[in-house]
Each structure stands twice: as structure tokens, then as C-alpha cells.
Design an enzyme around this catalytic site. Structure first.
Site, mmCIF file in Angstrom:
data_model
loop_
_atom_site.group_PDB
_atom_site.id
_atom_site.type_symbol
_atom_site.label_atom_id
_atom_site.label_comp_id
_atom_site.label_asym_id
_atom_site.label_seq_id
_atom_site.Cartn_x
_atom_site.Cartn_y
_atom_site.Cartn_z
ATOM 1 N N LEU A 27 18.367 20.187 26.307
ATOM 2 C CA LEU A 27 17.187 19.698 26.828
ATOM 3 C C LEU A 27 16.481 19.335 25.729
ATOM 4 C CD1 LEU A 27 15.845 22.241 29.358
ATOM 5 C CD2 LEU A 27 17.347 20.288 30.005
ATOM 6 N N HIS A 31 13.798 15.106 28.901
ATOM 7 C CA HIS A 31 13.887 16.087 30.178
ATOM 8 C C HIS A 31 12.479 16.761 30.731
ATOM 9 C CE1 HIS A 31 18.196 16.988 28.410
ATOM 10 N NE2 HIS A 31 19.300 16.283 30.132
ATOM 11 N N LYS A 146 17.247 5.822 32.303
ATOM 12 C CA LYS A 146 18.156 5.533 31.095
ATOM 13 C C LYS A 146 19.561 5.088 31.708
ATOM 14 C CE LYS A 146 19.483 8.854 28.509
ATOM 15 N NZ LYS A 146 21.375 9.008 28.033
ATOM 16 N N GLN A 150 23.549 5.516 37.554
ATOM 17 C CA GLN A 150 23.693 6.870 38.194
ATOM 18 C C GLN A 150 22.343 7.576 39.406
ATOM 19 O OE1 GLN A 150 24.179 10.661 36.389
ATOM 20 N NE2 GLN A 150 22.129 11.020 36.562
HETATM 21 P P1 AMP Z 1 21.609 14.766 31.293
HETATM 22 O O1 AMP Z 1 21.266 16.054 31.177
HETATM 23 O O2 AMP Z 1 21.547 13.725 30.529
HETATM 24 O O3 AMP Z 1 22.387 14.310 32.727
HETATM 25 O O4 AMP Z 1 20.262 14.317 32.022
HETATM 26 C C1 AMP Z 1 19.940 15.208 32.607
HETATM 27 C C2 AMP Z 1 18.555 13.691 33.348
HETATM 28 O O5 AMP Z 1 17.454 13.671 32.533
HETATM 29 C C3 AMP Z 1 19.307 12.019 34.042
HETATM 30 O O6 AMP Z 1 18.121 12.357 35.720
HETATM 31 C C4 AMP Z 1 19.102 11.675 33.176
HETATM 32 O O7 AMP Z 1 18.874 9.734 33.905
HETATM 33 C C5 AMP Z 1 17.378 12.222 32.170
HETATM 34 N N1 AMP Z 1 17.641 11.513 31.390
HETATM 35 C C6 AMP Z 1 18.557 12.021 30.095
HETATM 36 N N2 AMP Z 1 17.161 11.606 28.820
HETATM 37 C C7 AMP Z 1 16.949 10.589 28.929
HETATM 38 C C8 AMP Z 1 15.365 9.815 28.862
HETATM 39 N N3 AMP Z 1 15.870 9.943 27.329
HETATM 40 N N4 AMP Z 1 14.563 9.422 29.133
HETATM 41 C C9 AMP Z 1 14.717 9.755 30.233
HETATM 42 N N5 AMP Z 1 15.547 10.534 31.408
HETATM 43 C C10 AMP Z 1 16.262 11.188 31.230
#
Ligand code: AMP
Length: 275
Positions: A27, A31, A146, A150
Site C-alpha cells: 500500500l 491506496h 490510474k 479496469q
Molecule cells: P492495486 O493494488 O495496484 O491493484 O490497486 C488497488 C486500487 O488502487 C485500484 O483501484 C487502483 O486503481 C488503485 N490505485 C493504485 N495506484 C493508484 C494511484 N496512484 N492513484 C489512484 N489510485 C490508485
């Protein structure tokens, strides 16, 4: 904060409304911004839930799955500090029976961008997100822009399958130098990390160009460096995600870029008048 590893324990009720932030852990501040948005939506008496699960069925490269960071204790500390009420951190075996045979299949939005170069990725994402929705039964779930494709695909799944969950989008959170925050940034060398902000910088500058060809060419020129390899760079319709958007519609300049084994993605909205 309640931490469960067995999905069955989620049957124990939590104060409604429950707002879920699905993650793969490692995280970062991006996140945590989603967690704050979830608290806004849940209210002080509702439940903010985070899932931390590196979902094996959405990885198309075994090396990427293996190298994905899993700092669980640090993640739980961050969740505690952020005021999360409930965390699910299951092992893969607890989520997927060995003889599982049902998958969610998306047949349109997943054909371009990341879906074109990562076969099966979004079916894996849809399957795990639907499972998480069934386990948590959230009123709403927060997803980052981002991962624009998805987000679009999850919205489509919720619409097409009548899943009773509100999808809340959240803008991309960036480092001070513009690089989109990502758990994968931890795997960049110092040199690669210093080079990577060119992705956002170039997409942003290119989005101001008058026509599509100039946009893509300018972005390519800005992003390319001896340290990286462009996986894709495309201008797509912001809703259908299909290439060659109508100039009158909202578009998105989107890129995936490899630094060694590490694949970074980013995107930039393009105003409808452009093109
Ligand atoms: P992940 O752990 O990478 O699968 O991401 C979990 C959630 O956090 C997903 O909805 C991602 O789109 C969001 N997320 C990851 N990085 C960012 C970021 N830099 N800005 C905004 N949301 C993010």
C-alpha cells in the site's frame, strides 16, 4: 481493526454501509487516498474494508506474480493508521478451490490496451472482484483511475450482471515528480525511477497537440528512452476504449511502458475538441 484471512469470517456482520477498497497490497499513498474516499462514502459509523490479495489468476507472467511485493505487516499498520475497520488478507488457496471452473468473461472493453497484451488479465480481475463483492456485500467500492481500463470493465460488469454495488472512481495520485504511484515503482532501480516521470510528463504535453497523429507521435518521442520499452501507446475513446475516437468525444491517451521487467501504466484525459 479486524483482520481476517478466512473469507468465511466475513459472514459476521459489519455496521453498514460497507465501502470496499480492493487492493493487491504494498500500500502507498494512492491506496490510502482511496481509503479516505471510502470513509467519506461510508460515514463515521459505516465500515471501511480493504482487501489485500495478490490475485494469481490476473497475472499473465509468472515472474511478475512472484516478484510482486507482499509487505503484509507494513500494510496492516498503514490500514490501522488510516482508520480502516476490516481487512481481508487471504491465501490464494482460501479464494480458489483447486477444481474451480467458473470465470467472468469480458468480451469487448478488455480487447484493447492492457487486455491486448495481457490475455486473460481482465477476466481474472472481474472474477476476483465479483468474488470480493459477494464476500463483502459492499454498498460501494472505490477504484483508481490510474487503472482506467479496469475501472471501465468493472463498471461494465456491474451494469451487465446487475451487481448491486456503487462504483466510485478516484483520480490518479502522483509522486511530486508526476510519476503515478504504483506498488511496482518499488521494483525500479534508482536510474529507472529517475527516468520514469517522463511517462506522465510526455502524455500531459502530448494531450495538448491539435490532432491524434501529432499526439501519439509527441508522446512516443517524449516517453522513449534507452532505459525503457513502450508496450503500447494509444489514443482511445474514454468510454468504449476503442482506438481512433471520434474527435467530438472524450478520449484518453494511455501508455504501458516496460523498465526492465517492471511494467508501468498511466493515462491522460484528452478534451473532446481535440483531434
Ligand atoms: P492495486 O493494488 O495496484 O491493484 O490497486 C488497488 C486500487 O488502487 C485500484 O483501484 C487502483 O486503481 C488503485 N490505485 C493504485 N495506484 C493508484 C494511484 N496512484 N492513484 C489512484 N489510485 C490508485
Amino acid at each position: 481493526m479486524r483482520v481476517v484471512t478466512d473469507p468465511a469470517e466475513l459472514r459476521q456482520a459489519s455496521p453498514p454501509p460497507l465501502v470496499l477498497v480492493p487492493t493487491m497490497g504494498a500500500l502507498h499513498a494512492g491506496h490510502l487516498a482511496l481509503v479516505r474516499r471510502a470513509r467519506e462514502a461510508a460515514g463515521p459509523d459505516g465500515t471501511v474494508a480493504v482487501s489485500i490479495f495478490v490475485n494469481p489468476i490476473q497475472f499473465d507472467r509468472a515472474a511478475d506474480l512472484e516478484a510482486y511485493p507482499r509487505p503484509l505487516e507494513a500494510d496492516l499498520d498503514r490500514c490501522r493508521e488510516a482508520g480502516v475497520d476490516l481487512v481481508l488478507a487471504p491465501q490464494a488457496g482460501a479464494m480458489y478451490p483447486p477444481d474451480r471452473s467458473v470465470t467472468v468473461l469480458e468480451t469487448s472493453l478488455s480487447k484493447t490496451l492492457c487486455g491486448a497484451t495481457r490475455p486473460g488479465h481482465f477476466d481474472g480481475v472481474c472474477t476476483v472482484v465479483l468474488k470480493l463483492f459477494n464476500l463483502f456485500r459492499p454498498a460501494a467500492a472505490v477504484f483508481g483511475e490510474k487503472d482506467f481500463q479496469q475501472l471501465a470493465i468493472i463498471r461494465r460488469m456491474v451494469r451487465d450482471l446487475d451487481v448491486p454495488v456503487d462504483i466510485i472512481p478516484f483520480p490518479t495520485v502522483r509522486e511530486a515528480d508526476g510519476l503515478a504511484m504504483s506498488s511496482r515503482n518499488l521494483r525500479l532501480s534508482q536510474e529507472q525511477r529517475a527516468d520514469a516521470p517522463r511517462i506522465h510528463r510526455s502524455l500531459r504535453h502530448a494531450a495538448g497537440r491539435p490532432d491524434r497523429e501529432a499526439m501519439v507521435a509527441a508522446a512516443r518521442e517524449g516517453i522513449e528512452s534507452p532505459l525503457n520499452r513502450i508496450d503500447y501507446l494509444e489514443l482511445v475513446d474514454a468510454e468504449t476504449l476503442q482506438p481512433h475516437p471520434d474527435p467530438g468525444r472524450r478520449a484518453l491517451l494511455a501508455a504501458a511502458v516496460f523498465y526492465g521487467e517492471v511494467r508501468l501504466i498511466d493515462n491522460q484525459p484528452v478534451a473532446p475538441a481535440a483531434g
